[in-house]
Write a protein that holds these residues in place. Structure first.
Motif, PDB file in Angstrom:
ATOM      1  N   UNK A 325      10.013   3.411   8.899  1.00  0.00           N
ATOM      2  CA  UNK A 325       8.871   3.987   8.205  1.00  0.00           C
ATOM      3  C   UNK A 325       8.158   2.901   7.417  1.00  0.00           C
ATOM      4  N   UNK A 326       6.931   3.177   7.046  1.00  0.00           N
ATOM      5  CA  UNK A 326       6.093   2.170   6.404  1.00  0.00           C
ATOM      6  C   UNK A 326       6.712   1.656   5.099  1.00  0.00           C
ATOM      7  N   UNK A 327       7.243   2.550   4.292  1.00  0.00           N
ATOM      8  CA  UNK A 327       7.826   2.124   3.013  1.00  0.00           C
ATOM      9  C   UNK A 327       8.979   1.146   3.218  1.00  0.00           C
ATOM     10  N   UNK A 328       9.797   1.398   4.246  1.00  0.00           N
ATOM     11  CA  UNK A 328      10.904   0.487   4.541  1.00  0.00           C
ATOM     12  C   UNK A 328      10.378  -0.886   4.946  1.00  0.00           C
ATOM     13  N   UNK A 329       9.331  -0.888   5.763  1.00  0.00           N
ATOM     14  CA  UNK A 329       8.757  -2.160   6.194  1.00  0.00           C
ATOM     15  C   UNK A 329       8.179  -2.942   5.019  1.00  0.00           C
ATOM     16  N   UNK A 330       7.535  -2.219   4.084  1.00  0.00           N
ATOM     17  CA  UNK A 330       7.005  -2.882   2.889  1.00  0.00           C
ATOM     18  C   UNK A 330       8.122  -3.587   2.120  1.00  0.00           C
ATOM     19  N   UNK A 331       9.238  -2.902   1.952  1.00  0.00           N
ATOM     20  CA  UNK A 331      10.365  -3.472   1.206  1.00  0.00           C
ATOM     21  C   UNK A 331      10.980  -4.653   1.945  1.00  0.00           C
ATOM     22  N   UNK A 332      11.151  -4.512   3.240  1.00  0.00           N
ATOM     23  CA  UNK A 332      11.794  -5.564   4.022  1.00  0.00           C
ATOM     24  C   UNK A 332      10.935  -6.826   4.120  1.00  0.00           C
ATOM     25  N   UNK A 333       9.622  -6.629   4.271  1.00  0.00           N
ATOM     26  CA  UNK A 333       8.723  -7.759   4.511  1.00  0.00           C
ATOM     27  C   UNK A 333       8.038  -8.271   3.247  1.00  0.00           C
ATOM     28  N   UNK A 334       8.196  -7.505   2.154  1.00  0.00           N
ATOM     29  CA  UNK A 334       7.551  -7.893   0.881  1.00  0.00           C
ATOM     30  C   UNK A 334       6.038  -8.041   1.046  1.00  0.00           C
ATOM     31  N   UNK A 335       5.458  -7.089   1.784  1.00  0.00           N
ATOM     32  CA  UNK A 335       4.013  -7.075   1.997  1.00  0.00           C
ATOM     33  C   UNK A 335       3.403  -5.875   1.298  1.00  0.00           C
ATOM     34  N   UNK A 336       2.188  -6.004   0.742  1.00  0.00           N
ATOM     35  CA  UNK A 336       1.508  -4.829   0.175  1.00  0.00           C
ATOM     36  C   UNK A 336       1.164  -3.836   1.270  1.00  0.00           C
ATOM     37  N   UNK A 337       1.112  -2.563   0.924  1.00  0.00           N
ATOM     38  CA  UNK A 337       0.862  -1.517   1.900  1.00  0.00           C
ATOM     39  C   UNK A 337      -0.447  -1.738   2.649  1.00  0.00           C
ATOM     40  N   UNK A 338      -1.497  -2.145   1.930  1.00  0.00           N
ATOM     41  CA  UNK A 338      -2.809  -2.319   2.570  1.00  0.00           C
ATOM     42  C   UNK A 338      -2.759  -3.367   3.681  1.00  0.00           C
ATOM     43  N   UNK A 339      -2.084  -4.483   3.403  1.00  0.00           N
ATOM     44  CA  UNK A 339      -1.997  -5.553   4.407  1.00  0.00           C
ATOM     45  C   UNK A 339      -1.114  -5.122   5.572  1.00  0.00           C
ATOM     46  N   UNK A 340       0.020  -4.489   5.259  1.00  0.00           N
ATOM     47  CA  UNK A 340       0.928  -4.036   6.307  1.00  0.00           C
ATOM     48  C   UNK A 340       0.247  -3.042   7.233  1.00  0.00           C
ATOM     49  N   UNK A 341      -0.492  -2.081   6.663  1.00  0.00           N
ATOM     50  CA  UNK A 341      -1.170  -1.061   7.471  1.00  0.00           C
ATOM     51  C   UNK A 341      -2.181  -1.700   8.418  1.00  0.00           C
ATOM     52  N   UNK A 342      -2.903  -2.693   7.920  1.00  0.00           N
ATOM     53  CA  UNK A 342      -3.908  -3.354   8.749  1.00  0.00           C
ATOM     54  C   UNK A 342      -3.259  -4.094   9.917  1.00  0.00           C
ATOM     55  N   UNK A 343      -2.135  -4.770   9.666  1.00  0.00           N
ATOM     56  CA  UNK A 343      -1.461  -5.529  10.724  1.00  0.00           C
ATOM     57  C   UNK A 343      -0.830  -4.588  11.737  1.00  0.00           C
ATOM     58  N   UNK A 344      -0.243  -3.492  11.258  1.00  0.00           N
ATOM     59  CA  UNK A 344       0.336  -2.512  12.181  1.00  0.00           C
ATOM     60  C   UNK A 344      -0.722  -1.934  13.113  1.00  0.00           C
ATOM     61  N   UNK A 345      -1.913  -1.679  12.562  1.00  0.00           N
ATOM     62  CA  UNK A 345      -3.002  -1.162  13.386  1.00  0.00           C
ATOM     63  C   UNK A 345      -3.404  -2.176  14.449  1.00  0.00           C
ATOM     64  N   UNK A 346      -3.443  -3.463  14.087  1.00  0.00           N
ATOM     65  CA  UNK A 346      -3.754  -4.516  15.053  1.00  0.00           C
ATOM     66  C   UNK A 346      -2.722  -4.548  16.178  1.00  0.00           C
TER      67      UNK A 346
END
Length: 364
Positions: A325-346
């Protein structure tokens, strides 16, 4: 029959897009919602006794039947949020419509989509910027989204057609009319390369209250929203604010100081709510379109060569988990949600990962 219940769900009083999706997730389908017992509906979070009673007692399917007849007669496509054909970018927006109605020919899931919005009372400067930006984006095969309103919207649609770019107008009313009437011929041309999209049923008037709601679709369909001339208060800035809330890019064309038709653009830039752009190359650079994209059918050995560092890091983490899930990825990668969401969409658009219900992701 399934479409009938999908339409009916949108007609239930007190059930908006978010709650409607929750009901479908709990019950399994729109049809199951209508056939569920009141006692069971009451147990669903945020429903309660009063709303459950409305669901079981409201007779909305007759109106849904009328709409279904209209849809079939006019060969209108429908996109329910559970359909494979539903625009992928909108799935990432929590308040995206349960149902969409579309007339035309286009692919909403193409690699590059931008929305272009602005004032209804544009100047020659605004006309020039719209024309130049879209002419320079011709070779990028961009899908151009706007609202078919007077001014910048109309110019964006027309410039897209002039440059053989697909363009979609998002309406604040049903598909049984065109507003403003002066854009009827333009709308007809758009059906051949693009089309008209709405979440409103036929017989819905173009009331002012509908247009802010329409703007969320304009913002949600796109990788970026481009604002060309806008007053400090108006629909274009509402669209920009919504795009920011979706963690989408917002670009603004700067204008002269003290020009009320540039106050909105200048304000967005000054408050860091939009990036300043001067030309199409700025758009390519900010959206990474000038970086060679991975072909969807590329073999695995080439994948890592063409992924950016952030994309590769996300891909490698997802390879280690069947689903995340997105929250887990944020914690694991230490990325802000906005940046993570944009990269996942790409990565999703590139065919590397896919999103599952519950905001879970996995590698394809």
């Amino acid at each position: 029959m399934e479409t009938l219940y999908n339409i009916g769900l949108t007609l239930l009083p007190g059930i908006g897009d978010k709650l409607g999706k929750a009901l479908v997730d709990y019950c399994g389908s729109a049809e199951a919602v209508f056939k569920e017992k009141r006692q069971n509906l009451e147990k669903i979070p945020e429903i309660g006794r009063i709303t459950a009673q409305k669901i079981v007692s409201q007779n909305v399917l007759k109106r849904a039947e009328e709409e279904l007849s209209f849809i079939e007669k006019h060969q209108i496509q429908t996109f329910f949020f559970k359909d494979e054909t539903y625009p992928r970018r909108l799935l990432h927006c929590s308040d995206s419509p349960l149902m969409l109605y579309f007339k035309g020919q286009t692919d909403f899931n193409v690699e590059k989509v931008v929305s272009m919005v602005g004032t209804r009372k544009c100047t020659e400067y605004g006309r020039k910027m719209v024309s130049e930006l879209l002419a320079d984006l011709k070779d990028d095969r961009v899908l151009v989204v706007s609202g078919l309103a007077y001014g910048i919207d109309t110019l964006a649609h027309q410039a897209a057609l002039d440059n053989q770019l697909a363009t979609v107008g998002v309406l604040g009313h049903g598909l049984d009319r065109i507003y403003p009437h002066q854009n009827r011929n333009l709308a007809k041309k758009m059906l051949e390369n693009g089309g008209l999209l709405t979440d409103f049923l036929s017989k819905t008037n173009p009331d002012a209250v509908n247009f802010p709601s329409r703007n969320r679709i304009v913002a949600g369909l796109s990788d970026a929203t481009i604002v060309v001339e806008a007053a400090r208060n108006g629909g274009a800035l509402i669209t920009a604010e919504i795009a920011n809330s979706y963690n989408r890019d917002v670009f603004a064309v700067p204008g002269r100081l003290n020009d009320e038709r540039s106050e909105g653009c200048n304000f967005l830039i000054k408050t860091n709510k939009a990036a300043l752009i001067e030309n199409a190359q700025d758009i390519r650079y900010l959206l990474n379109w000038d970086v060679e994209q991975k072909p969807k059918n590329a073999i695995q050995s080439k994948l890592f060569i063409e992924l950016s560092d952030d994309q590769r890091a996300i891909f490698e983490v997802l390879q280690s988990y069947p689903e995340a899930i997105v929250d887990e990825l944020c914690d694991l990668l230490k990325l802000p949600l906005s940046k993570l969401s944009a990269i996942l969409l790409q990565l999703e658009i590139a065919g590397v990962v896919e999103v599952l219900p519950g905001k879970r992701w996995r590698v394809l």
